[in-house]
Structures are given as C-alpha cells and as structure tokens.
Design an enzyme around this catalytic site. Structure first.
Site, PDB file in Angstrom:
ATOM      1  CB  THR A  19      -0.763   0.203   1.307  1.00 30.74           C
ATOM      2  OG1 THR A  19      -0.132   0.093   2.312  1.00 30.74           O
ATOM      3  CG2 THR A  19      -2.109  -1.019   0.990  1.00 30.74           C
ATOM      4  CE  LYS A  63      -0.357   4.035   3.074  1.00 32.33           C
ATOM      5  NZ  LYS A  63       0.441   2.872   4.293  1.00 32.33           N
TER       6      LYS A  63
END
Length: 848
Positions: free
Chosen positions: A678, A682
């Site tokens: 993840t 970002k």
C-alpha cells in the site's frame, strides 16, 4: 524537555459561555478547551504547558465525537442492520488528533485559536505518540479500512489487542538496529474509553470432559485451567463529512485474581503477584519473539485471547435483538485479516456446540456463513503453523474440534478426488512430520465462505500456487479485492499543499470519491499546472530537508536532488539490498570513475523500516546500509551530489512527513512475493514516480498510469520460477554485470568498514552463494531503469507531466473502493443512515 507554557501576555478574547457542552461555535469550543485545562488537567493558562494544551484540545474534540458516536450506536441498535466485524492482530492507526480535527472540520479553528495564545497547532500535535498497535502494511490497511467503513456509513467494528508496548522503538547504534521498548502509553491516551462492564473471561489449559445431556446426547465440557479477563477499550473512528463514528474495540489482558492474598501474607510477595504478571503479558507487547517455545506459546495465547473476547462480544451484541442463532450469518460478517485470527473458526464452533448446544451441521453452516478470510502473503513461512502439542496444552477443546473438522473435510476431499492420497496430505489441516502442526491457513479456507487476495496478481498466485488444491475444490470461494488507502490521511491530511492545489482545479469531491482525480489528466499537458505541482513538491522537499539537517546534521539540496525513497519493513524479498548495491555503484561512479561528471543527477537516497528482532539477515543489511551512508555523507566529493540516510524508527507520522516529499518510490520486491503493498499507492497519490517490478499492486498501478509513466524492470513471476528451476547461479550474473561486480567487490574488500574489513563478508557470501530473491539476476535491468529515471528527471517538463499522470491515475487505489467491494461481494452490508444531534462544521482547508 519541558514543554513551553502558554504566554500570559497574549490577548485574551472575551468568552461567551454557552449551555451546550458540545457546541461547535468558536465560543463553545474555546470555552471547552479552557474548561478541560482547568477541570481535566488542573491547570490555568499561566501554568499550562503545550502538553496540557494537547490533552485539553484532545478531550474537547473527543467530547464532540461522543455525540456522533452515541448517535451512530443508536442508529445501529434501532435499525438492526447486518454488521461487519474486522478482526486483526494489528491496527496501525497513526495519530488520532489531526485526522479527528479534519473530520470534524475543526483544524482551522484549532490553529487560529492556538495562535492567539502564541502556540502553533503543529507543535501541539507533536505531543501525540504514534499508537504502538501495529507494525506494517497489515495494520495500516486495517486502519484505512476502518476509516472507509465510517466514511461510507457502513456498520463496522474493529477488534484487536490493546498492546501496552508496540513492537519496539528502533534506535541505531554504530549503524546497527537496537530495539527499545515502545512505551506509547506513557502519557496516557485521551482517545480511549475503558469498558470494564463488557469484560470477557478467557480460558487456557485445563481438560475436556465428556458428559451426557438431559436429552441423552453427548456433550463436551472444557474445565479447569487458567482464566484471564479481557477488558475492552473503545476508540472512536470518525467518518469524513458524515455523522458516522464507528468503534475500534481493543482488548487488554488482566488476571482474574490480582494476587494471592494468602501467599502475600506469608511473605512471598514475588509469587503472590507472579500469576498476575504472567496473565497480563498477553497484551504486553506486539509480536513477541517466537523463536523459543515460550515465545510461540505467548503468540498463540495472544491470538486466541483477542479472538475469544471478540466472538463473545459479537454474540452478546447479536443476542440483544435476536433470541435464536439461526439468523446469525444474516446479521454478522466477520473478516479475518490474515491467519492471526484464524482460530476464530474453531472458537466459533466451540461456542455454538458447547455453549449453545447446536448440532454439528448447523454450527458448521453458521460458522462458514459468518466468517471470511483475507490472505496477505505468498511466503510459505508466513502461513502460520502451530504445533499440535502446544494446542493440546493450551486449547484442548479446540484441538478436538480441529481434528473433527479435518476428519469431515478429508472425506469431502476423498469424494472430490477419489484415491488421491497425495492431495489429502497436501490439503489436510494437520501437517505430518517429526512435529505435527496445524495449518492455520487451511483451517481458515475450510471454515470460511470467502477467501480473497489483495491484488490481482496475488489472488491469481494464491489460486495457482499457495492454495491451489483448495481453489480447484472450492473455486467459488476465491476472489480478489485489490487494496487501497484512505485519501483523507494519505493525501488531504499529509499533503495540504497538493490538496489545496487539487481543490482549486476540480473542487473537493475527490476526498470521498478519489476517481475524481482523473479530471486532472488533461492538465498534464498544461505547463503551468505541472509547474505548480512541482512547486508543491519542492516545498515539501524543503520541509524534509530541514528536518534532516536538524535531526541528523545532514545537508541535502531539495531544489537539485532527486529524493529516492524506500521505506517499508526490512525483508530479503523487498530487496533493500539491491537498492544499497545501486547506491554503492553511484558512489563508485562519483568517487572513482567519473568524479567530474556534470550530468550526474544528484540524489538523496532514504531507507527506513524495522527488521524483526530475530531476523539476523535483515539486521546485517541495515548495518551495511548505514555504513555505506556514513562513508558517502563524509566524502567531500559527494557534497551536493549524493547523500544517503537510514531513517530510524519509521512509523506512520514519519511516512506522512516523507511521502509528500518523495520523487522516486522504490517498489522493487522480487516478482511473485509482495501480496499487494500500500506504500506504492500512497507515493503515487502524492506525485512520486515508481520504479518497480511486476509484483503486487505495482501491476495495477502501471496499468492505471500507463507504461510511459512507470519505470519497470526485472523478471516477472513466471520467469522467476523458470530461473530457479533451471538452477540459479548468482555468480554468473555478478561476473556478467560490471557495475554489480564492482559494487560487490568494494563491499567485499571492506571499503565501507575500514576498521573491520570482513564485517560485511556474510552479506557478500549471501549474494554469491544464495541470493534467494534474485537480486543479482535483476540488477542489470534495475540499473537500466535507474538510468531512465535520471534521463526523465533531467527533463523537468517531462517529469512534471509524469507526476501529474500518476496523481490523476490514483483514483482506483482508494480504500473506499476496496471496502465498497467487500461490502457488496463478501459481507452483504449496506450503509446505515445516522441522524446526529450535532450539525457538523463544514470542513475547511487547513493552511499550507
């Protein structure tokens, strides 16, 4: 360090007192802060420190969350919807204050009011410690999911453990990782509410007795053993732009008896409190080392403890509105975040069979209909296995149930594939060998109605490799839910400059509908917009450069240097070592090959992340990275051209600081090993370009941004398998790649450890003799991709266009999208309207 006191010379505005304790007018809010200073902190303005102000402001914000929180609970109780319960060993929440201020629309008010008393909100926020409730992507994903559930209005709850200490606070001593206690609760925590009235008793050990019920049927009763009490602590999770406030409930372990009074009175004070200390160790530390038998036992106790408490709590809430269990699967959805809570399958069966006396078939149908499992790993060692004898000692009734599940399941396998004994051995919940072990992933797959991966490639590899036999037998259970991150924290909160710029061009709808960012795509051809985006990036880089100068005494030029960042858990498959080898090659080029090379793109290379305390190889690589950085940063020839830093104790708050300033995001794991990632999302969302392999969510990021806006290198997953099957020899690639060979030799000869020339010999041997994650095979292509990075960065207009394309293409990677898919495809839950007694203040943009 003593916190500064509020200035007594600041002008004090007239205060208008309101009756409404939770009013949202400026007067009510200011009155509330002053009241909490006086009545909660026992301070007046003249003696209050900025820490006192933090707590007073936190309680003021919490008061306003309470109205929404209670309204949300009332709505769920009155409307009786199906609810989601997210069970996770980690919740890496990050600091609460900033996000709660934004969600309530109070950030600007707080900043303005504090300035009237000569305080900066940013300084007050620094008093909040990052909660030590998680370690990496697994826990941060859980936090993003809770945010999205609340924002989407879904009736969702999180369940986990209230760890007294986080995994550890990472310090560096002579370049080596040193673990220190992460005492995140040392100042208390204003965001939690203790709920002792909902405490749960949990049993370990003992024995199982067989009895006859009044109806003549056999029953099993788990008796004796150790009893531990789970005390719940609730945290409000506020949605953005909505009155919904959901609940994160974390369990703290407490001894059922505080101490043995008789032993104490006899003078044996240590033994009198020994049992209390042992009991409470369960919630003491996140992920205790499990190399020893005692460590394994504590880890299993942790997992069962929070699962047992949570299932008890879920059923308590269910029985408020339902007298019978036959509706449970229609009212409760339990999501298991990886294998840590997989014992929920056996615990749910135990409760339904032993406590509620259901027949096996009905209990099994309810269990499968209620539970769903998310797989987060392709690493065999990360698929948990527990020794059977450990289960027999700690959870004897669960062991019986697991053996019965396995017996019935293997009959199904026999019908599915008659005579295929090898398949039975592969699929059995019990792994035979010198030590019998329970395969927790197999238990989760068999006991759940849904099994999902977290990126398209990962989900395919789960079906093809990791759980192939199960996917062939139960194809309908397997699905993909690509991960996402919350844009509230990871763009709006952490990058207010970029957020404000986006607002100016397309409005604010993107905050709750990230697909709106696609409207920025045409602006990639607008030079003025691209330049505005790059000005934002430079401003963020200057902030980080200032932090680096103050904290580490290292001077970097944010206007010239490319900020090249790899921050994540330190693990061999994530290949921080390959990045380090490239750093060495860059240094060698500057130092020995082309010292006067004016076209060299200056770089600031940042590493960050923790290695597990017992992970020797990862710790050796941290030491090497720090030794390389030390030599580079001390070399005058590198000044202004090359700098490197291992950022210690990387956490959520540091990520919020560093990610907006990053130019190049290193996502370089060996293909086929990263489930999703993840961090890659970002960085993309904040305008960093990605250099990466076709692994995890990188594949989908590249599909979204386009091949021209992604720096791809490396073998794909099938090629990795082929390379290993052919008999991989890393030395062949070292010998064939001059840049790699020179970098390895420079390390090997002790250049970066002049006082101990053999210090990094083991890392070199690791590369030459093993290299299990194909660093050497991928290095030449990695170096080629890095040269492409240099070429693109020299062309400022091209780089700006690529940055805008990345931001505009990040809409898919919102956790709102992911959670909406879970809700529709797995949980079958819908939003619940909440009517709050308090009108939310319209969100405003914080200053840049």
């Amino acid at each position: 360090m003593t916190s500064p006191t509020l200035s007594s010379t600041s002008p004090r505005p007239e205060i208008v007192v309101e009756d409404d304790r939770t009013g949202m007018s400026p007067e009510s809010l200011e009155r509330a802060v002053l009241d909490h200073l006086r009545f909660t902190r026992s301070k007046v303005l003249e003696t209050a420190t900025s820490l006192d102000v933090y707590f007073a402001l936190a309680y003021t914000v919490r008061d306003r969350l309470m109205e929404r929180w209670m309204a949300t609970k009332r709505a769920y109780q009155d409307q009786n919807p199906k609810r989601v319960y997210y069970l996770s060993a980690e919740f890496l929440m990050g600091r609460f204050m900033h996000s709660n201020l934004l969600n309530l629309g109070l950030y600007d008010f707080a900043a303005e009011q504090l300035r009237r008393y000569d305080l900066e909100l940013s300084e007050v926020l620094e008093h909040e410690t990052d909660p030590g409730l998680g370690n990496g992507g697994l826990g941060r994903l859980a936090a993003c999911f809770l945010d999205s559930m609340a924002t989407l209005g879904l009736p969702g709850y999180g369940y986990g453990i209230r760890y007294e200490f986080g995994i550890f606070r990472q310090e560096l001593s002579d370049g080596c990782q040193v673990e220190q206690p992460d005492a995140w609760l040392r100042h208390g925590n204003p965001w939690e509410i203790r709920r002792p009235e909902h405490s749960v008793e949990v049993r370990f050990g003992g024995r199982v007795e067989q009895t006859h019920a009044d109806d003549g049927n056999l029953r099993w009763q788990w008796v004796d053993g150790q009893r531990i009490v789970g005390v719940p602590y609730d945290y409000p999770v506020a949605g953005y732009g909505t009155p919904h406030v959901n609940t994160l409930r974390l369990w703290r372990a407490r001894a059922s008896e505080d101490f043995d009074l008789a032993v104490f009175n006899d003078g044996d004070y240590r033994r009198a409190v020994e049992q209390k200390a042992l009991s409470e160790s369960i919630s003491k530390v996140l992920y205790p080392k499990d190399e020893s038998p005692a460590g394994k036992e504590l880890r299993l106790k942790q997992q069962y403890f929070f699962v047992a408490c949570s299932i008890h709590d879920i059923l308590r809430r269910y029985f408020h509105g339902h007298p019978r269990l036959d509706a449970l699967a229609g009212k409760v959805a339990i999501q298991l975040n990886d294998t840590h809570p997989a014992i929920a399958v056996a615990e749910m069966m135990r409760v339904l069979l032993d406590d509620h006396h259901l027949e096996w078939e009905e209990a099994w149908s309810i269990t499968q209909g209620t539970l769903a499992y998310t797989n987060h790993t392709l690493l065999p060692e990360a698929l948990e296995r527990w020794p059977v004898d450990l289960f027999a000692r700690l959870l004897p009734r669960h062991l019986q149930i697991i053996f019965e599940i396995n017996h019935r399941f293997l009959r199904q396998v026999h019908v599915f594939a008659p005579g295929d004994d090898a398949r039975k051995r592969r699929m059995s919940l019990i792994e035979e060998g010198p030590t019998q072990q329970i395969r927790m992933a197999h238990l989760a797959v068999v006991g759940c109605h849904s099994v999902n991966g977290v990126a398209e490639l990962h989900s395919e590899l789960v079906k093809r490799d990791v759980l192939r036999d199960f996917a062939e037998m139960f194809p309908e259970r397997f699905n993909n839910k690509t991960n996402g991150v919350t844009p509230r924290r990871w763009l709006m909160q952490c990058n207010p400059r970029l957020s404000a710029l986006i607002d100016e061009r397309i409005g604010r709808a993107w905050v709750t509908d990230l697909s709106q960012l696609s409207r920025l795509r045409p602006l990639a051809e607008d030079p003025s917009f691209c330049e505005a985006v790059m000005q934002v990036k430079r401003a963020n880089k200057r902030v980080v450069a200032d932090t680096v100068r103050r904290r580490f005494g290292l001077h970097v030029d944010p206007d010239r240097m490319l900020f090249d960042v790899q921050v994540k858990r330190i693990h061999e498959y994530k290949r921080q070592l390959m990045n380090c080898l490239h750093l060495v090659a860059q240094y060698r080029r500057l130092k020995f090959a082309h010292p006067d090379d004016d076209v060299f793109v200056p770089r600031f290379v940042v590493f960050g992340g923790k290695a597990a305390p017992g992970y020797a190889q990862a710790k050796k690589q941290i030491k090497l990275i720090n030794d390389v950085a030390t030599i580079i940063n001390q070399d005058p020839q590198c000044q202004g051209k090359l700098a490197a830093l291992f950022w210690p104790n990387y956490n959520v708050s540091q990520a919020e600081h560093l990610i907006p300033a990053t130019d190049l995001s290193e996502q370089i794991s060996m293909a086929g090993k990263e489930a999703s990632g993840t961090g890659n999302m970002k960085f993309q969302m904040n305008g960093a370009l990605t250099i990466g392999t076709l692994d995890g969510a990188n594949i989908e990021i590249r599909e979204e941004v386009g091949a021209d806006n992604f720096f791809l290198f490396g073998l794909h997953a099938d090629a990795v398998r082929g390379q290993k099957a052919a008999g991989y020899d890393p030395n062949r690639f070292i010998d064939e790649t001059e840049e790699l060979r020179a970098a390895v030799e420079l390390i090997e000869e002790g250049f970066f450890s002049p006082e101990h020339r053999d210090l990094h010999r083991e890392v070199v041997d690791y590369l030459r003799l093993r290299d299990p994650y194909l660093i050497c095979a991928d290095y030449a292509d990695y170096a080629r991709a890095q040269r492409e990075v240099d070429d693109a960065y020299r062309d400022a207009s091209r780089w700006g266009r690529m940055v805008v394309h990345n931001i505009a293409s990040s809409g898919k990677f919102s956790s709102d999208r992911t959670i909406a898919q879970y809700a529709r495809d797995i949980w079958d839950v819908t939003p619940v309207p909440v009517e709050s007694l308090v009108e939310p203040m319209p969100p405003r943009r914080e200053g840049s």
